[in-house]
Structure formats: structure tokens, C-alpha cells
Design a protein around this motif. Structure first.
Motif, PDB file in Angstrom:
ATOM      1  N   LEU A  17       1.971   7.045   5.022  1.00 18.03           N
ATOM      2  CA  LEU A  17       0.959   7.213   3.982  1.00 18.03           C
ATOM      3  C   LEU A  17       1.257   6.330   2.779  1.00 18.03           C
ATOM      4  O   LEU A  17       0.370   5.636   2.265  1.00 18.03           O
ATOM      5  CB  LEU A  17       0.881   8.683   3.559  1.00 18.03           C
ATOM      6  CG  LEU A  17      -0.192   9.051   2.561  1.00 18.03           C
ATOM      7  CD1 LEU A  17      -1.562   8.814   3.161  1.00 18.03           C
ATOM      8  CD2 LEU A  17      -0.045  10.497   2.148  1.00 18.03           C
ATOM      9  N   ARG A  18       2.517   6.317   2.354  1.00 16.94           N
ATOM     10  CA  ARG A  18       2.888   5.455   1.218  1.00 16.94           C
ATOM     11  C   ARG A  18       2.680   3.985   1.556  1.00 16.94           C
ATOM     12  O   ARG A  18       2.193   3.211   0.725  1.00 16.94           O
ATOM     13  CB  ARG A  18       4.345   5.714   0.823  1.00 16.94           C
ATOM     14  CG  ARG A  18       4.554   7.029   0.097  1.00 16.94           C
ATOM     15  CD  ARG A  18       5.948   7.106  -0.498  1.00 16.94           C
ATOM     16  NE  ARG A  18       7.001   7.028   0.503  1.00 16.94           N
ATOM     17  CZ  ARG A  18       7.560   8.080   1.092  1.00 16.94           C
ATOM     18  NH1 ARG A  18       7.172   9.297   0.794  1.00 16.94           N
ATOM     19  NH2 ARG A  18       8.510   7.911   1.976  1.00 16.94           N
ATOM     20  N   SER A  19       3.017   3.613   2.791  1.00 18.04           N
ATOM     21  CA  SER A  19       2.817   2.221   3.219  1.00 18.04           C
ATOM     22  C   SER A  19       1.344   1.850   3.206  1.00 18.04           C
ATOM     23  O   SER A  19       0.978   0.741   2.799  1.00 18.04           O
ATOM     24  CB  SER A  19       3.371   2.009   4.622  1.00 18.04           C
ATOM     25  OG  SER A  19       4.747   2.229   4.637  1.00 18.04           O
ATOM     26  N   HIS A  20       0.512   2.799   3.636  1.00 20.22           N
ATOM     27  CA  HIS A  20      -0.931   2.552   3.620  1.00 20.22           C
ATOM     28  C   HIS A  20      -1.409   2.258   2.210  1.00 20.22           C
ATOM     29  O   HIS A  20      -2.146   1.299   1.977  1.00 20.22           O
ATOM     30  CB  HIS A  20      -1.675   3.760   4.189  1.00 20.22           C
ATOM     31  CG  HIS A  20      -3.143   3.720   3.934  1.00 20.22           C
ATOM     32  ND1 HIS A  20      -3.997   2.911   4.638  1.00 20.22           N
ATOM     33  CD2 HIS A  20      -3.906   4.369   3.016  1.00 20.22           C
ATOM     34  CE1 HIS A  20      -5.222   3.071   4.178  1.00 20.22           C
ATOM     35  NE2 HIS A  20      -5.199   3.954   3.203  1.00 20.22           N
ATOM     36  N   PHE A  21      -0.996   3.082   1.254  1.00 16.62           N
ATOM     37  CA  PHE A  21      -1.427   2.872  -0.122  1.00 16.62           C
ATOM     38  C   PHE A  21      -0.819   1.613  -0.726  1.00 16.62           C
ATOM     39  O   PHE A  21      -1.453   0.943  -1.539  1.00 16.62           O
ATOM     40  CB  PHE A  21      -1.121   4.095  -0.988  1.00 16.62           C
ATOM     41  CG  PHE A  21      -2.087   5.215  -0.750  1.00 16.62           C
ATOM     42  CD1 PHE A  21      -3.429   5.060  -1.036  1.00 16.62           C
ATOM     43  CD2 PHE A  21      -1.663   6.412  -0.216  1.00 16.62           C
ATOM     44  CE1 PHE A  21      -4.333   6.082  -0.809  1.00 16.62           C
ATOM     45  CE2 PHE A  21      -2.552   7.438   0.008  1.00 16.62           C
ATOM     46  CZ  PHE A  21      -3.894   7.278  -0.283  1.00 16.62           C
ATOM     47  N   ARG A  22       0.399   1.272  -0.316  1.00 16.39           N
ATOM     48  CA  ARG A  22       0.991   0.021  -0.797  1.00 16.39           C
ATOM     49  C   ARG A  22       0.196  -1.181  -0.298  1.00 16.39           C
ATOM     50  O   ARG A  22      -0.042  -2.134  -1.033  1.00 16.39           O
ATOM     51  CB  ARG A  22       2.438  -0.091  -0.353  1.00 16.39           C
ATOM     52  CG  ARG A  22       3.367   0.747  -1.186  1.00 16.39           C
ATOM     53  CD  ARG A  22       4.820   0.351  -0.961  1.00 16.39           C
ATOM     54  NE  ARG A  22       5.651   1.159  -1.809  1.00 16.39           N
ATOM     55  CZ  ARG A  22       6.233   2.289  -1.407  1.00 16.39           C
ATOM     56  NH1 ARG A  22       6.083   2.707  -0.173  1.00 16.39           N
ATOM     57  NH2 ARG A  22       6.963   2.990  -2.246  1.00 16.39           N
ATOM     58  N   ASP A  23      -0.220  -1.124   0.965  1.00 14.89           N
ATOM     59  CA  ASP A  23      -1.042  -2.212   1.508  1.00 14.89           C
ATOM     60  C   ASP A  23      -2.401  -2.260   0.824  1.00 14.89           C
ATOM     61  O   ASP A  23      -2.903  -3.329   0.483  1.00 14.89           O
ATOM     62  CB  ASP A  23      -1.247  -2.027   3.013  1.00 14.89           C
ATOM     63  CG  ASP A  23       0.023  -2.247   3.807  1.00 14.89           C
ATOM     64  OD1 ASP A  23       0.963  -2.883   3.274  1.00 14.89           O
ATOM     65  OD2 ASP A  23       0.084  -1.777   4.969  1.00 14.89           O
ATOM     66  N   LYS A  24      -2.969  -1.092   0.619  1.00 16.34           N
ATOM     67  CA  LYS A  24      -4.305  -1.008   0.034  1.00 16.34           C
ATOM     68  C   LYS A  24      -4.326  -1.580  -1.379  1.00 16.34           C
ATOM     69  O   LYS A  24      -5.244  -2.303  -1.753  1.00 16.34           O
ATOM     70  CB  LYS A  24      -4.756   0.451   0.014  1.00 16.34           C
ATOM     71  CG  LYS A  24      -6.129   0.671  -0.554  1.00 16.34           C
ATOM     72  CD  LYS A  24      -6.497   2.134  -0.461  1.00 16.34           C
ATOM     73  CE  LYS A  24      -7.865   2.390  -1.016  1.00 16.34           C
ATOM     74  NZ  LYS A  24      -8.229   3.795  -0.899  1.00 16.34           N
ATOM     75  N   TYR A  25      -3.335  -1.253  -2.168  1.00 15.94           N
ATOM     76  CA  TYR A  25      -3.296  -1.700  -3.565  1.00 15.94           C
ATOM     77  C   TYR A  25      -2.397  -2.908  -3.774  1.00 15.94           C
ATOM     78  O   TYR A  25      -2.061  -3.261  -4.901  1.00 15.94           O
ATOM     79  CB  TYR A  25      -2.876  -0.544  -4.470  1.00 15.94           C
ATOM     80  CG  TYR A  25      -3.886   0.573  -4.458  1.00 15.94           C
ATOM     81  CD1 TYR A  25      -5.143   0.400  -5.004  1.00 15.94           C
ATOM     82  CD2 TYR A  25      -3.594   1.788  -3.860  1.00 15.94           C
ATOM     83  CE1 TYR A  25      -6.080   1.405  -4.976  1.00 15.94           C
ATOM     84  CE2 TYR A  25      -4.527   2.809  -3.836  1.00 15.94           C
ATOM     85  CZ  TYR A  25      -5.764   2.609  -4.391  1.00 15.94           C
ATOM     86  OH  TYR A  25      -6.700   3.622  -4.365  1.00 15.94           O
ATOM     87  N   ARG A  26      -1.989  -3.517  -2.663  1.00 19.85           N
ATOM     88  CA  ARG A  26      -1.193  -4.750  -2.680  1.00 19.85           C
ATOM     89  C   ARG A  26       0.086  -4.612  -3.512  1.00 19.85           C
ATOM     90  O   ARG A  26       0.411  -5.462  -4.332  1.00 19.85           O
ATOM     91  CB  ARG A  26      -2.048  -5.909  -3.188  1.00 19.85           C
ATOM     92  CG  ARG A  26      -3.201  -6.219  -2.278  1.00 19.85           C
ATOM     93  CD  ARG A  26      -3.988  -7.417  -2.759  1.00 19.85           C
ATOM     94  NE  ARG A  26      -5.124  -7.634  -1.894  1.00 19.85           N
ATOM     95  CZ  ARG A  26      -6.373  -7.499  -2.279  1.00 19.85           C
ATOM     96  NH1 ARG A  26      -6.661  -7.149  -3.508  1.00 19.85           N
ATOM     97  NH2 ARG A  26      -7.354  -7.707  -1.443  1.00 19.85           N
TER      98      ARG A  26
END
Length: 103
Positions: A17-26
Motif C-alpha cells: 500500500l505504501r509503495s502504491h502511494f509512493r508511485d502515485k505521488y512520485r
């Protein structure tokens, strides 16, 4: 051992989940999250509830990013009256086009 395996799985889900948000918000990647995902077996699926929350957030952001979403967020703008005016104008144009003998 089962408890440890479940704990590792939950940690990997959170890391996903954290990785997803890191990718999403660059944002920069975190090595700890990647190692937690690898410890759980690599391919970790999110629980349905979390996946549903992410999907809802994505849909909401896409809606806000659209032109109508931007218009709806403007204060003092009534989309209903704007739509009615546009339909009235279109109706008037059709009537005037029907009266035109050239067309």
C-alpha cells in the motif's frame, strides 16, 4: 509459526500500500518496504477493503481532474442552470436553422 507468517503477510500488505502511494505521488522508494514484500513471497495482493479504498480514491481524483469536476468545484457556479441555458440556446439554434431557407 502461523502467527509469524500472518504478521509477515500483513506487513507486506502495508508495504504494498505504501509503495502504491509512493508511485502515485512520485515519492522516493523505500528499501524497507521492498524487502518486506520480498520476505512475504514477492507478489502480495492487497485485502479487498484496501483495494476498494484505493479504487475509490482513484475514481474520485479522476473525477476532480475532469473539466466538469473542476467546474463543479468553482464557488457560485450552478451547473444545473448552466445546463438549462445551454439546452435552451441549442433549441433556439435548431428552430432558427429550420426557418432558414438556404439550408
Amino acid at each position: 509459526m502461523e502467527r509469524d507468517a500472518q504478521f509477515t503477510q500483513r506487513k507486506a500488505e502495508r508495504a504494498t500500500l505504501r509503495s502504491h502511494f509512493r508511485d502515485k505521488y512520485r515519492l522516493p522508494k523505500n528499501e524497507t518496504d521492498e524487502s518486506q514484500i520480498q520476505m512475504a513471497g514477492g507478489d502480495v495482493e492487497l485485502p479487498r477493503e484496501l483495494a476498494k479504498m484505493i479504487e475509490e480514491d482513484t475514481e474520485e481524483e479522476e473525477e476532480r481532474a475532469s473539466v466538469l469536476g473542476q467546474l463543479a468545484s468553482l464557488p457560485g457556479l450552478d451547473l444545473g442552470s448552466l445546463k438549462d441555458k445551454a439546452q435552451t440556446t441549442l433549441g433556439d439554434l435548431k428552430q432558427s436553422a429550420e426557418k432558414c431557407h438556404i439550408m
